[in-house]
Design an enzyme around this catalytic site. Structure first.
Site, PDB file in Angstrom:
ATOM      1  N   HIS A 164     -21.119 -22.214  55.141  1.00  0.00           N
ATOM      2  CA  HIS A 164     -21.097 -20.784  54.438  1.00  0.00           C
ATOM      3  C   HIS A 164     -22.161 -20.666  53.568  1.00  0.00           C
ATOM      4  O   HIS A 164     -21.785 -19.925  52.463  1.00  0.00           O
ATOM      5  CB  HIS A 164     -19.628 -20.578  54.075  1.00  0.00           C
ATOM      6  CG  HIS A 164     -18.634 -20.608  55.162  1.00  0.00           C
ATOM      7  ND1 HIS A 164     -19.214 -20.337  56.367  1.00  0.00           N
ATOM      8  CD2 HIS A 164     -17.253 -20.691  55.076  1.00  0.00           C
ATOM      9  CE1 HIS A 164     -17.908 -20.273  57.233  1.00  0.00           C
ATOM     10  NE2 HIS A 164     -16.622 -20.601  56.452  1.00  0.00           N
ATOM     11  N   HIS A 195     -15.075 -13.098  55.137  1.00  0.00           N
ATOM     12  CA  HIS A 195     -14.141 -14.059  55.386  1.00  0.00           C
ATOM     13  C   HIS A 195     -12.792 -13.814  54.931  1.00  0.00           C
ATOM     14  O   HIS A 195     -12.203 -14.813  54.135  1.00  0.00           O
ATOM     15  CB  HIS A 195     -14.707 -15.476  54.636  1.00  0.00           C
ATOM     16  CG  HIS A 195     -14.185 -16.729  55.206  1.00  0.00           C
ATOM     17  ND1 HIS A 195     -13.025 -17.159  55.034  1.00  0.00           N
ATOM     18  CD2 HIS A 195     -14.976 -17.686  56.083  1.00  0.00           C
ATOM     19  CE1 HIS A 195     -12.849 -18.501  55.638  1.00  0.00           C
ATOM     20  NE2 HIS A 195     -13.985 -18.816  56.259  1.00  0.00           N
ATOM     21  N   GLU A 212     -13.886 -14.054  61.936  1.00  0.00           N
ATOM     22  CA  GLU A 212     -15.624 -13.992  61.417  1.00  0.00           C
ATOM     23  C   GLU A 212     -16.462 -13.492  62.596  1.00  0.00           C
ATOM     24  O   GLU A 212     -17.157 -14.235  63.121  1.00  0.00           O
ATOM     25  CB  GLU A 212     -15.750 -15.226  60.748  1.00  0.00           C
ATOM     26  CG  GLU A 212     -14.724 -15.669  59.935  1.00  0.00           C
ATOM     27  CD  GLU A 212     -14.815 -17.232  59.747  1.00  0.00           C
ATOM     28  OE1 GLU A 212     -15.913 -17.725  59.388  1.00  0.00           O
ATOM     29  OE2 GLU A 212     -13.783 -18.046  59.848  1.00  0.00           O
TER      30      GLU A 212
END
Length: 348
Positions: free
Chosen positions: A104, A178, A312
């Site tokens: 991420h 997220h 996502e």
């Protein structure tokens, strides 16, 4: 419709929290730090207004935020194995933050950036545009990247996130949000009783490190087939090896092919709340918080597995190793554009 702005002076440097409010009792609150969505409040079928996303009780906990609650994820959402980035016969070493892997955007990704913020109003909506310049070699990524993310709420209870970026060198880019949704309201129940419908017929196989193997599997006849709707609980209890490998649940990339809109619909029967997700992205990682850190102090109580559902919408870094995934490289002559809309409603 209105925008409420709060300055969090107990944090240095001072953060801002914006709350977008429409005329139907829907509110979306977020920080300029990480673009983190801290609360989304919507009414249930009886008119009770409650929060439907997970967030920390203490704002200062967002500086660590191991679960990436509510944040903008970038430059690349997902795992890059060995934190090694191959581009045009050159390898860039990224910052590792999940063992040897890069997750991420790394430890100093967009989730930990203090974004510039500018609010706006139109005849039909209220919103805020967040902007950031990520310098060349930021976290190991090539190229100076200028990125803006717009959060916008209208009176049809549509919350739209629009992403736009430009680079001066070829670089991978796969942005997402997220947020962990829980439509029961204020975290009263886990998401196991949520039902999901989506038109995806294919998903990415994962290895034991949650890295795509490169195989795209057929979802038909498996717990990964949501074309006719499926409750999360039954899939959590399944013996399918791909459910088991991620800790009994989902942390998988679903590809959208020949899709019809809406792309994804989530329903929670007790509250009657529904969430519809429409996107121009080629796929979505669905994560059922099967490995959520326990004992985090959230507004809805102490965290535990299956408390939230992440949707996502994104491109996927697996394309860096496997050509059968949608591409993510952004070049200087092109601009990155993406839009995802979350629509909040209740069952008739």
């Amino acid at each position: 419709m209105k925008i409420i702005e709060q300055h969090l002076t107990e944090i240095e440097p001072t953060w801002q929290e914006f709350t977008l409010v429409n005329d139907n009792q829907t509110e979306v609150s977020f920080l300029n730090y990480g673009g983190i969505i801290t609360e989304i409040k919507t009414p249930d079928q009886d008119g009770n207004v409650e929060n439907i996303v997970l967030g920390f009780e203490d704002y200062r906990d967002y500086t660590a935020n191991p679960a990436f609650f509510g944040a903008i994820i970038g430059r690349v959402a997902g795992r890059i194995p060995n934190a090694s980035l191959p581009i045009n016969n050159q390898t860039y070493q990224l910052s590792a933050n999940e063992g040897i892997n890069h997750l991420h955007g790394g430890p100093n990704g967009f989730h930990s950036v203090l974004w510039e913020a500018e609010s706006f109003r139109t005849d039909h909506s209220v919103g805020v545009t967040l902007t950031h310049r990520s310098p060349d070699n930021d976290g190991g990524y090539p190229g100076t990247l200028d990125v803006d993310v717009t959060y916008e709420l209208d009176n049809q209870n549509r919350f739209t996130i629009t992403y736009h970026a430009k680079t001066d060198k070829t670089t991978p880019l796969a942005l997402t949000n997220h947020s962990y949704f829980n439509l029961s309201g204020n975290g009263k129940h886990t998401v196991e009783n949520h039902s999901i419908t989506m038109p995806s017929k294919r998903f990415a196989e994962l290895d034991s490190n949650f890295i795509p193997t490169g195989n795209i599997l057929d979802a038909a006849g498996t717990p990964f087939d949501f074309t006719n709707g499926r409750h999360i609980k039954g899939s959590i209890e399944s013996d399918h090896p791909q459910n088991k490998i991620v800790g009994s649940g989902y942390d998988h990339y679903f590809l959208f092919v020949n899709r019809v809109k809406p792309d994804v619909k989530v329903c929670e029967p007790e509250s009657g709340r529904t969430l519809t997700v429409t996107t121009d992205e080629p796929g979505m990682v669905m994560y059922t918080s099967n490995n959520l850190d326990e004992n985090l102090k959230l507004k809805s109580g102490t965290s535990r597995n299956y408390m939230g559902l992440c949707l996502e919408t994104q491109r996927h870094p697996a394309t860096l190793s496997h050509s059968n995934f949608p591409p993510i490289l952004l070049t200087p002559e092109k601009e990155y554009r993406s839009r995802t809309t979350f629509t909040f409603d209740t069952e008739d």
